[in-house]
Design an enzyme around this catalytic site. Structure first.
Site, PDB file in Angstrom:
ATOM      1  N   GLU A 176      56.251  83.758 -15.901  1.00 42.25           N
ATOM      2  CA  GLU A 176      56.493  84.049 -14.494  1.00 42.25           C
ATOM      3  C   GLU A 176      56.391  82.788 -13.636  1.00 42.25           C
ATOM      4  OE1 GLU A 176      55.040  87.250 -11.132  1.00 42.25           O
ATOM      5  OE2 GLU A 176      53.527  85.974 -12.068  1.00 42.25           O
ATOM      6  N   TRP A 235      58.181  92.274 -13.349  1.00 44.45           N
ATOM      7  CA  TRP A 235      59.042  92.653 -12.220  1.00 44.45           C
ATOM      8  C   TRP A 235      60.047  93.743 -12.568  1.00 44.45           C
ATOM      9  CZ3 TRP A 235      58.720  90.735  -7.215  1.00 44.45           C
ATOM     10  CH2 TRP A 235      57.838  89.679  -7.022  1.00 44.45           C
ATOM     11  N   TYR A 280      59.820  84.442  -4.241  1.00 41.35           N
ATOM     12  CA  TYR A 280      59.074  83.201  -4.407  1.00 41.35           C
ATOM     13  C   TYR A 280      59.914  81.990  -4.824  1.00 41.35           C
ATOM     14  CZ  TYR A 280      55.122  86.453  -4.395  1.00 41.35           C
ATOM     15  OH  TYR A 280      54.230  87.432  -4.054  1.00 41.35           O
ATOM     16  N   ARG A 303      49.254  68.424   5.656  1.00 39.80           N
ATOM     17  CA  ARG A 303      50.466  69.254   5.645  1.00 39.80           C
ATOM     18  C   ARG A 303      50.961  69.500   4.222  1.00 39.80           C
ATOM     19  NH1 ARG A 303      53.710  66.292  10.680  1.00 39.80           N
ATOM     20  NH2 ARG A 303      51.985  66.459  12.187  1.00 39.80           N
ATOM     21  N   CYS A 327      53.235  88.785  -1.856  1.00 40.25           N
ATOM     22  CA  CYS A 327      51.810  89.140  -1.760  1.00 40.25           C
ATOM     23  C   CYS A 327      50.982  87.872  -1.585  1.00 40.25           C
ATOM     24  CB  CYS A 327      51.367  89.899  -3.005  1.00 40.25           C
ATOM     25  SG  CYS A 327      52.123  91.530  -3.161  1.00 40.25           S
ATOM     26  N   ARG A 343      48.006  88.285   1.002  1.00 43.31           N
ATOM     27  CA  ARG A 343      47.847  89.364   1.982  1.00 43.31           C
ATOM     28  C   ARG A 343      47.428  90.669   1.324  1.00 43.31           C
ATOM     29  NH1 ARG A 343      51.841  93.070   1.543  1.00 43.31           N
ATOM     30  NH2 ARG A 343      53.649  92.435   0.320  1.00 43.31           N
ATOM     31  N   ASP A 361      46.251  93.533  -5.630  1.00 46.95           N
ATOM     32  CA  ASP A 361      46.028  94.536  -6.677  1.00 46.95           C
ATOM     33  C   ASP A 361      44.955  93.939  -7.590  1.00 46.95           C
ATOM     34  OD1 ASP A 361      46.045  96.091  -8.964  1.00 46.95           O
ATOM     35  OD2 ASP A 361      48.218  96.076  -9.224  1.00 46.95           O
ATOM     36  N   HIS A 376      42.191  95.526  -2.939  1.00 42.52           N
ATOM     37  CA  HIS A 376      42.105  96.949  -3.250  1.00 42.52           C
ATOM     38  C   HIS A 376      42.142  97.241  -4.744  1.00 42.52           C
ATOM     39  CE1 HIS A 376      46.394  95.917  -2.418  1.00 42.52           C
ATOM     40  NE2 HIS A 376      46.596  96.587  -3.554  1.00 42.52           N
TER      41      HIS A 376
END
Length: 351
Positions: free
Chosen positions: A62, A84, A131, A171, A190, A256, A259, A297
Site C-alpha cells: 500500500e 481497498w 493519497y 514547512r 483519514c 482525523r 479505526d 474509535h
C-alpha cells in the site's frame, strides 16, 4: 523493551473505558474518544505490533502504491493487497445499481475481473484523487493565467529536495486534504497530512552510532582511550571522516478518523516505513514517530478482539532495512528481520 505495543494496548483500554457510543457512515456503530497521541522512538525497533500478526506485505504494498502516485486498485490486487477492495466495490455498486440490463457482480467476481480485464480495471478500479494523487501530483491552478494552466506538484519530491537543502525549515509537510477534490474521492483521507522535523546529532550521539560500524571510532572510545576524541570538534571530525550521519529526522502524521483495531496498526507501521525511506534518501537517522489522532474509535464488532489483544504479552520489536531509498518501488528492497508475534486476530472491515 517494547513500549509501542503497550502504548497501543493502553489506547485500546482507554477507548473501552472512556469511549462514548456514536453512529457512523458504515452503520456498524462505534465507541469513540477524541484527541489522542501515539509516540515511538525508532531506536527501540521498527513499529510493527507484535500482539497480533500483522500483514507486512500488504503494508509495504500500500505504501509503495501511494508513492507511485497510483489511485487504481489494480496494482494492489495484482500484488495481493486487498485493503481497498471494499471501497472500489462500493463505488462500482453505486454506479451500476440502477442498470437493470447489467447484473451487479459479487465482490469476489468483481476483484477477479479487475485482475484480468485492464479496461474494466481502468473504469472501476479507480478510487479518485486520493493519497497517491495528492502526494505526487497535486493540481495547482495559476490564478494569474487561465484556469487551463494547471501545474502538478510532487509533494514528496519537494519534501526530499527541501530536506537536502533546508533541513531546518518549518514547512516540511505533505498534505492529502485537497478540499477542492474531496467530493471526487471514494473516501476522504483519514490520515490527511504529515510533517517532518530534523535536528543535528550531538557529537556523543554520532560517536555512539559510528562506533557500531566503525573500527576506528570504536578503538577511539573504548575504555582507556576515550580521551583521544573527548573534544566535540574532534568527535565530529572523526564521524565526518567515516560517514556518520549528521542529523536525525522525525515524522508526525495527523489523522482525523482512526479505526483503532484494524487501521491504526497499519498506519503506525506505514508511517514508520515512510520515515525510514525518507531518512535513507536524505542520509539521516530515523528518530521519533508521532501520530496525532482525532476521532479514535473501535467498531462495535471489534470489541472482543480488542480485549483479546490487550491480554497478550508483547514480544520485542523487529528491525527493517531499506536497500534503495524512497524511489525503489520494490518490496524486495524492504527487509523485515526478527519479527515474532502472537497469532492473527480476525475482525470484519467496515466500508
Amino acid at each position: 523493551m517494547n513500549n509501542l505495543d503497550k502504548s497501543y494496548q493502553n489506547l485500546l483500554q482507554d477507548i473501552l473505558d472512556n469511549g462514548i457510543q456514536k453512529g457512523d457512515r458504515t452503520g456498524t456503530g462505534t465507541i469513540s474518544v477524541f484527541g489522542r497521541q501515539i509516540r515511538h522512538k525508532m531506536s527501540e525497533g521498527f513499529p510493527l505490533l507484535t500482539t497480533k500478526k500483522m500483514a507486512w506485505k500488504q503494508i509495504v504494498t500500500e505504501l509503495l502504491w501511494f508513492l507511485r502516485g497510483d489511485t487504481n486498485i489494480k496494482f494492489l490486487v495484482d500484488n495481493g493487497c486487498h485493503i481497498w477492495d471494499g471501497d472500489a466495490y462500493k463505488n462500482y455498486f453505486n454506479k451500476n445499481k440502477a442498470d437493470i440490463f447489467h447484473p451487479i457482480l459479487p465482490q469476489d467476481a468483481f476483484i477477479n475481473v479487475i485482475k484480468t480485464n485492464s479496461e474494466f480495471a481502468k473504469e472501476y478500479g479507480e478510487l479518485g484523487p486520493i493519497y497517491g494523487k495528492q502526494w505526487r501530483s497535486w493540481k495547482q491552478t495559476d490564478w494569474n493565467k487561465t484556469d487551463i494552466d494547471v501545474e502538478c506538484i510532487d509533494q514528496i519530491q519537494n519534501l526530499i529536495n527541501e530536506l537536502k537543502t533546508n533541513p531546518d525549515s518549518r514547512r516540511l509537510m505533505v498534505n492529502a486534504w485537497n478540499v477542492g477534490e474531496l467530493d471526487q474521492m471514494v473516501l476522504p483521507p483519514c490520515h490527511y497530512g504529515f510533517q517532518v522535523y530534523t535536528r543535528e546529532l550531538s557529537a556523543r550521539e554520532r560517536t555512539a552510532l559510528g562506533s557500531k560500524g566503525s573500527a576506528r571510532l570504536y578503538d577511539s572510545i573504548k575504555e582507556g582511550n576515550y580521551e583521544t576524541i573527548t573534544a566535540d570538534v574532534e568527535m565530529h571530525k572523526v564521524c565526518d571522516e567515516v560517514g556518520v550521519p549528521k542529523r536525525a529526522i522525525s515524522l508526525m502524521w495527523n489523522q482525523r478518523s482512526v479505526d483503532t483495531f484494524l487501521g491504526l496498526p497499519f498506519n503506525i507501521a506505514s508511517y514508520g516505513l515512510l520515515l525510514l525511506m525518507i531518512a535513507d534518501e536524505v542520509g539521516m537517522i530515523p528518530d521519533e514517530l508521532i501520530g496525532n489522532l482525532g476521532d479514535v474509535h473501535l467498531y462495535k464488532n471489534h470489541i472482543e478482539q480488542s480485549k483479546e489483544q490487550i491480554s497478550r504479552t508483547p514480544y520485542e520489536l523487529p528491525m527493517v532495512h531499506i536497500r534503495d531509498g524512497i524511489e525503489s518501488f520494490m518490496d524486495g528492497d524492504i527487509i523485515l528481520e526478527n519479527y515474532q508475534s502472537h497469532p492473527t486476530i480476525k475482525a470484519p472491515l467496515s466500508n
